[in-house]
Design a protein around this motif. Structure first.
Motif, short mmCIF file in Angstrom:
data_model
loop_
_atom_site.label_atom_id
_atom_site.label_comp_id
_atom_site.label_asym_id
_atom_site.label_seq_id
_atom_site.Cartn_x
_atom_site.Cartn_y
_atom_site.Cartn_z
N THR A 135 0.83 -1.21 0.00
CA THR A 135 0.00 0.00 0.00
C THR A 135 0.86 1.26 0.00
N HIS A 136 1.93 1.25 0.80
CA HIS A 136 2.81 2.42 0.85
C HIS A 136 3.56 2.62 -0.47
N LEU A 137 3.89 1.52 -1.12
CA LEU A 137 4.69 1.60 -2.34
C LEU A 137 3.84 1.60 -3.60
N LEU A 296 7.83 1.17 7.19
CA LEU A 296 6.72 0.94 6.27
C LEU A 296 5.92 -0.31 6.63
N LEU A 297 6.61 -1.32 7.18
CA LEU A 297 5.92 -2.54 7.58
C LEU A 297 5.15 -2.38 8.89
N GLY A 301 0.49 5.14 8.65
CA GLY A 301 0.73 6.45 8.05
C GLY A 301 2.11 6.53 7.42
N LEU A 302 2.18 7.14 6.24
CA LEU A 302 3.46 7.23 5.54
C LEU A 302 4.45 8.10 6.28
N LEU A 307 9.59 8.17 10.20
CA LEU A 307 10.24 8.63 11.42
C LEU A 307 11.43 7.77 11.84
N PRO A 308 11.33 6.40 11.85
CA PRO A 308 12.50 5.60 12.25
C PRO A 308 13.74 5.84 11.40
N PRO A 309 13.66 5.82 10.05
CA PRO A 309 14.88 6.10 9.30
C PRO A 309 15.41 7.52 9.51
#
Length: 384
Positions: A135-137, A296-297, A301-302, A307-309
Motif C-alpha cells: 500500500t505504501h509503495l 513501512l511494515l 501512516g506514511l 520517522l524511524p529512518p
C-alpha cells in the motif's frame, strides 16, 4: 713608458661550453620545500605494479586462508594490550591469551543468543506486513513495471533470436539445505582458523618483531621497524576501541529512539545499528534502508513510517560527522573517496568481513607509507 697589458687569452668554445655544465662530482640537492616523489624509474613502477597485482590475485584465490589470518592479525592488535595487562597481574601468557579469546567468543555468543528471539519474531511478522508495504509503495508500482519491461526488452535484444533445437543444460541444485550447510561449514572453518592463529599470535607476543630487528643490518632500520610496529599497534587498537565505544553509543541511542517512536524490539534495532556502524558510510546507508522498510511494515501512516529512518540517520549524522572524527583526528585521517573505494574493493574480494577490515588495512598501509621515505608521497595521497 706605459706598460702594455697582456690581452686575455682566448677561451675555446668547448671550454666555455664545459663551464656551463654542472660538475659531475657536485651533489645536487632539492630545495627544502620539495615534496617526496614516487620512484622515478619506469621499470621499478612497472615491476611494483605487477607485484601488487600478483599479491591481490593470490589473496583472492586463497581467501579461505588469507582472510582468517588477516582477521587474526587485526584482532591481535586489539587484544594485545589486554593480554599485557593480564601479564602484569602475574597471569601466564598462554592463560591470558586464552582468557582474552574466551571473552570475545562469549560476548559474540551471548550477543547472538539475545537477538535470536526478536529476530525470529520479526521474521514471523514479515508476511503480515507485506500488504501494508504494498500500500505504501503503490505510488512506485507504475515506474517499477516500466523498468521491468524495459529490462526484459533489453535482455531479449542482447540474447538475440531463439535457436531451435538448442541444448539445454540441466544443473543439479543441492537445494536450500545444501547451500546453508556449505555456507555454515565455511564460516565455522574460517572461525576455527582465526581463533587458532589469534591464540598463537597472542602467545608469541613480540617474537616476530624481535626476529625482524635482529635480521635488519642497520641501527636506523631496526629503530624504524620498532617505531612502525608500535605506531600500528597503538593507532589501530585506538581506532578499534574508539569505533567500538562509539558504535555502542549509537546502538543505545538508536534503541532508545525506536522505543519512543513505537517500534517494537528496540534491543534488536540497537544491535543492528551497532553492527552496521563498523562499515563506514555504506553501513549507515544500508541501515537507513532497513529502518525505512521496518517503518513501512509497522505503521499505517506514511509520514509516521518515515520517522524511524529519519531518527537513525540523524543519530548517525551526529556521530559520524562530529564525535568520531573529533576523537580520531589526532591519530590519522583518511581520504573518504579512498575509503569508499577500499570498502567496495574488499567487499568484492572477501564479502562482509572484507568491508569491516577495509579501513584498518587502509590505516595500516598509511602508517607504513608515512614512515618509509620512498612511499611518503603515497601516504600523503591517502591522507584526508
Amino acid at each position: 713608458m706605459v706598460p702594455v697589458q697582456n690581452p686575455e687569452p682566448d677561451i675555446p668554445l668547448s671550454a666555455a661550453h664545459d663551464a656551463d655544465q654542472p660538475d659531475p662530482n657536485t651533489v645536487l640537492t632539492e630545495p627544502s620545500g620539495a615534496t617526496e616523489r614516487l620512484p622515478s624509474r619506469a621499470l621499478t613502477i612497472f615491476l611494483g605494479g605487477l607485484f601488487v597485482l600478483a599479491v591481490l590475485a593470490a589473496t583472492y584465490a586463497a581467501s579461505s586462508i588469507v582472510l582468517p589470518v588477516v582477521l587474526a592479525l587485526v584482532l591481535k592488535l586489539l587484544l594485545q594490550p589486554a593480554v599485557r595487562v593480564l601479564e602484569r597481574l602475574y597471569i601466564p601468557t598462554p592463560v591470558a591469551a586464552l582468557l582474552a579469546i574466551v571473552l570475545i567468543i562469549g560476548t559474540l555468543v551471548g550477543f547472538v543468543a539475545v537477538l535470536s528471539g526478536p529476530a525470529e519474531t520479526w521474521a514471523q511478522k514479515l508476511p503480515e506486513g507485506i500488504p501494508r508495504l504494498e500500500t505504501h509503495l503503490m505510488v512506485l508500482s507504475g515506474p517499477i513495471k516500466m523498468l521491468q519491461s524495459a529490462l526484459q526488452q533489453a535482455e531479449q535484444v542482447a540474447n538475440g533470436p531463439e535457436q531451435k533445437g538448442a541444448t539445454v543444460a540441466i544443473r543439479k541444485d543441492l537445494g536450500l539445505t545444501g547451500a546453508l550447510f556449505s555456507g555454515t561449514r565455511a564460516v565455522l572453518d574460517g572461525l576455527f582458523t582465526t581463533v587458532l592463529v589469534l591464540y598463537f599470535l597472542l602467545v608469541s607476543g613480540d617474537t616476530f618483531l624481535r626476529r625482524l630487528v635482529e635480521v635488519l643490518p642497520k641501527f636506523s632500520d631496526k629503530r624504524q621497524a620498532v617505531e612502525i610496529s608500535q605506531q600500528i599497534e597503538g593507532d589501530v587498537s585506538a581506532y578499534l576501541v574508539t569505533i567500538t565505544v562509539m558504535n555502542a553509543v549509537v546502538g543505545v541511542a538508536t534503541a532508545s529512539a525506536m522505543y519512543f517512536c513505537g517500534l517494537g524490539d528496540p534491543l534488536l534495532w540497537g544491535a543492528t545499528a551497532f553492527l552496521l556502524n563498523y562499515v563506514p558510510i555504506l553501513g549507515p546507508l544500508f541501515g537507513t534502508v532497513i529502518f525505512l522498510l521496518v517503518g513501512l511494515l509497522s505503521f499505517d501512516g506514511l509520514w509516521w513510517a518515515l520517522l524511524p529512518p529519519a531518527l537513525y540517520f540523524g543519530i548517525h549524522l551526529v556521530e559520524g560527522e562530529t564525535l568520531t572524527p573529533m576523537l580520531l583526528a589526532r591519530r590519522f585521517t583518511l581520504n573518504p573517496v579512498l575509503v569508499i573505494l577500499s570498502l567496495i574493493f574488499w567487499f568484492w574480494m572477501w564479502g562482509a568481513p572484507g568491508a569491516i577490515l577495509a579501513v584498518p588495512m587502509l590505516a595500516i598501509l598509511k602508517i607504513i607509507c608515512d614512515r618509509l621515505g620512498p612511499l611518503k608521497a603515497l601516504g600523503h595521497f591517502l591522507e584526508g
